[in-house]
Design a protein around this motif. Structure first.
Motif, mmCIF file in Angstrom:
data_model
loop_
_atom_site.group_PDB
_atom_site.id
_atom_site.type_symbol
_atom_site.label_atom_id
_atom_site.label_comp_id
_atom_site.label_asym_id
_atom_site.label_seq_id
_atom_site.Cartn_x
_atom_site.Cartn_y
_atom_site.Cartn_z
ATOM 1 N N GLN A 21 0.824 -1.214 0.000
ATOM 2 C CA GLN A 21 0.000 0.000 0.000
ATOM 3 C C GLN A 21 0.861 1.268 0.000
ATOM 4 O O GLN A 21 0.371 2.357 0.270
ATOM 5 N N GLY A 22 2.151 1.099 -0.282
ATOM 6 C CA GLY A 22 3.041 2.234 -0.433
ATOM 7 C C GLY A 22 3.629 2.789 0.850
ATOM 8 O O GLY A 22 4.196 3.872 0.846
ATOM 9 N N ILE A 23 3.529 2.040 1.952
ATOM 10 C CA ILE A 23 4.064 2.486 3.228
ATOM 11 C C ILE A 23 5.286 1.635 3.563
ATOM 12 O O ILE A 23 5.178 0.434 3.780
ATOM 13 N N GLU A 24 6.443 2.278 3.618
ATOM 14 C CA GLU A 24 7.687 1.565 3.913
ATOM 15 C C GLU A 24 7.891 1.450 5.421
ATOM 16 O O GLU A 24 7.682 2.405 6.162
ATOM 17 N N THR A 25 8.279 0.270 5.862
ATOM 18 C CA THR A 25 8.628 0.019 7.257
ATOM 19 C C THR A 25 10.032 -0.574 7.286
ATOM 20 O O THR A 25 10.592 -0.898 6.238
ATOM 21 N N ARG A 26 10.544 -0.731 8.477
ATOM 22 C CA ARG A 26 11.865 -1.342 8.639
ATOM 23 C C ARG A 26 11.801 -2.373 9.760
ATOM 24 O O ARG A 26 11.055 -2.186 10.722
ATOM 25 N N PRO A 58 7.047 4.569 9.630
ATOM 26 C CA PRO A 58 7.517 5.835 9.062
ATOM 27 C C PRO A 58 7.383 6.973 10.070
ATOM 28 O O PRO A 58 6.408 7.031 10.825
ATOM 29 N N SER A 59 8.353 7.853 10.072
ATOM 30 C CA SER A 59 8.296 9.034 10.931
ATOM 31 C C SER A 59 9.214 10.089 10.350
ATOM 32 O O SER A 59 10.038 9.805 9.485
ATOM 33 N N GLY A 60 9.067 11.285 10.825
ATOM 34 C CA GLY A 60 9.948 12.356 10.389
ATOM 35 C C GLY A 60 9.209 13.663 10.229
ATOM 36 O O GLY A 60 7.973 13.705 10.174
ATOM 37 N N ALA A 61 9.976 14.712 10.134
ATOM 38 C CA ALA A 61 9.413 16.057 10.022
ATOM 39 C C ALA A 61 8.713 16.276 8.678
ATOM 40 O O ALA A 61 7.882 17.173 8.560
ATOM 41 N N HIS A 62 9.020 15.449 7.692
ATOM 42 C CA HIS A 62 8.407 15.620 6.374
ATOM 43 C C HIS A 62 6.965 15.124 6.318
ATOM 44 O O HIS A 62 6.251 15.411 5.364
ATOM 45 N N LEU A 63 6.519 14.371 7.317
ATOM 46 C CA LEU A 63 5.149 13.861 7.331
ATOM 47 C C LEU A 63 4.206 14.930 7.876
ATOM 48 O O LEU A 63 4.432 15.461 8.955
ATOM 49 N N TYR A 65 0.046 16.064 8.812
ATOM 50 C CA TYR A 65 -1.060 15.415 9.519
ATOM 51 C C TYR A 65 -1.779 14.411 8.621
ATOM 52 O O TYR A 65 -2.115 13.310 9.074
ATOM 53 N N CYS A 66 -2.004 14.764 7.376
ATOM 54 C CA CYS A 66 -2.711 13.851 6.449
ATOM 55 C C CYS A 66 -1.910 12.571 6.214
ATOM 56 O O CYS A 66 -2.483 11.486 6.124
ATOM 57 N N ASP A 67 -0.587 12.708 6.103
ATOM 58 C CA ASP A 67 0.270 11.524 5.934
ATOM 59 C C ASP A 67 0.162 10.599 7.145
ATOM 60 O O ASP A 67 0.014 9.378 6.994
ATOM 61 N N ILE A 71 -1.266 6.766 7.238
ATOM 62 C CA ILE A 71 -0.462 5.659 7.762
ATOM 63 C C ILE A 71 -1.215 4.940 8.881
ATOM 64 O O ILE A 71 -1.270 3.709 8.914
ATOM 65 N N CYS A 72 -1.828 5.699 9.788
ATOM 66 C CA CYS A 72 -2.603 5.092 10.884
ATOM 67 C C CYS A 72 -3.764 4.264 10.350
ATOM 68 O O CYS A 72 -4.023 3.159 10.836
ATOM 69 N N ASP A 73 -4.459 4.783 9.362
ATOM 70 C CA ASP A 73 -5.592 4.055 8.777
ATOM 71 C C ASP A 73 -5.134 2.746 8.135
ATOM 72 O O ASP A 73 -5.784 1.702 8.280
ATOM 73 N N ILE A 74 -4.010 2.793 7.436
ATOM 74 C CA ILE A 74 -3.485 1.588 6.781
ATOM 75 C C ILE A 74 -3.003 0.578 7.841
ATOM 76 O O ILE A 74 -3.223 -0.628 7.687
ATOM 77 N N ILE A 75 -2.398 1.063 8.912
ATOM 78 C CA ILE A 75 -1.974 0.159 9.990
ATOM 79 C C ILE A 75 -3.191 -0.548 10.578
ATOM 80 O O ILE A 75 -3.188 -1.773 10.733
#
Length: 79
Positions: A21-26, A58-63, A65-67, A71-75
């Protein structure tokens, strides 16, 4: 860095679903005592459990509120 423990879900399967769904994790970091060059004889059960069950989201200053909301909805949809 935002990390979560997936006690009842395979982190690999979860990561694959998120990536689809386009969300990268590690994966979570390997504990130091498990690194081959450490030659450790001790075990650290909690560190090993978190390594096996943890995933970094995913996290960071580039995200914005909509991002974060996406991400929360997809999780939620993949748990």
């Amino acid at each position: 860095m935002n990390a979560v423990r997936l006690a009842h879900v395979s982190p690999k399967n979860f990561a694959d679903k998120m990536m689809a769904q386009g969300i990268e994790t590690r994966p979570f970091f390997m504990p130091m005592h498990m690194l081959p060059y450490m030659n450790a004889t001790s075990t650290f059960p909690y560190a090993e459990m978190i390594y096996r069950q943890g995933i970094i989201l995913p996290s960071g200053a580039h995200l914005d509120y909509c991002d974060v909301q996406l991400i929360c909805d997809i999780i939620k949809a993949n748990l």
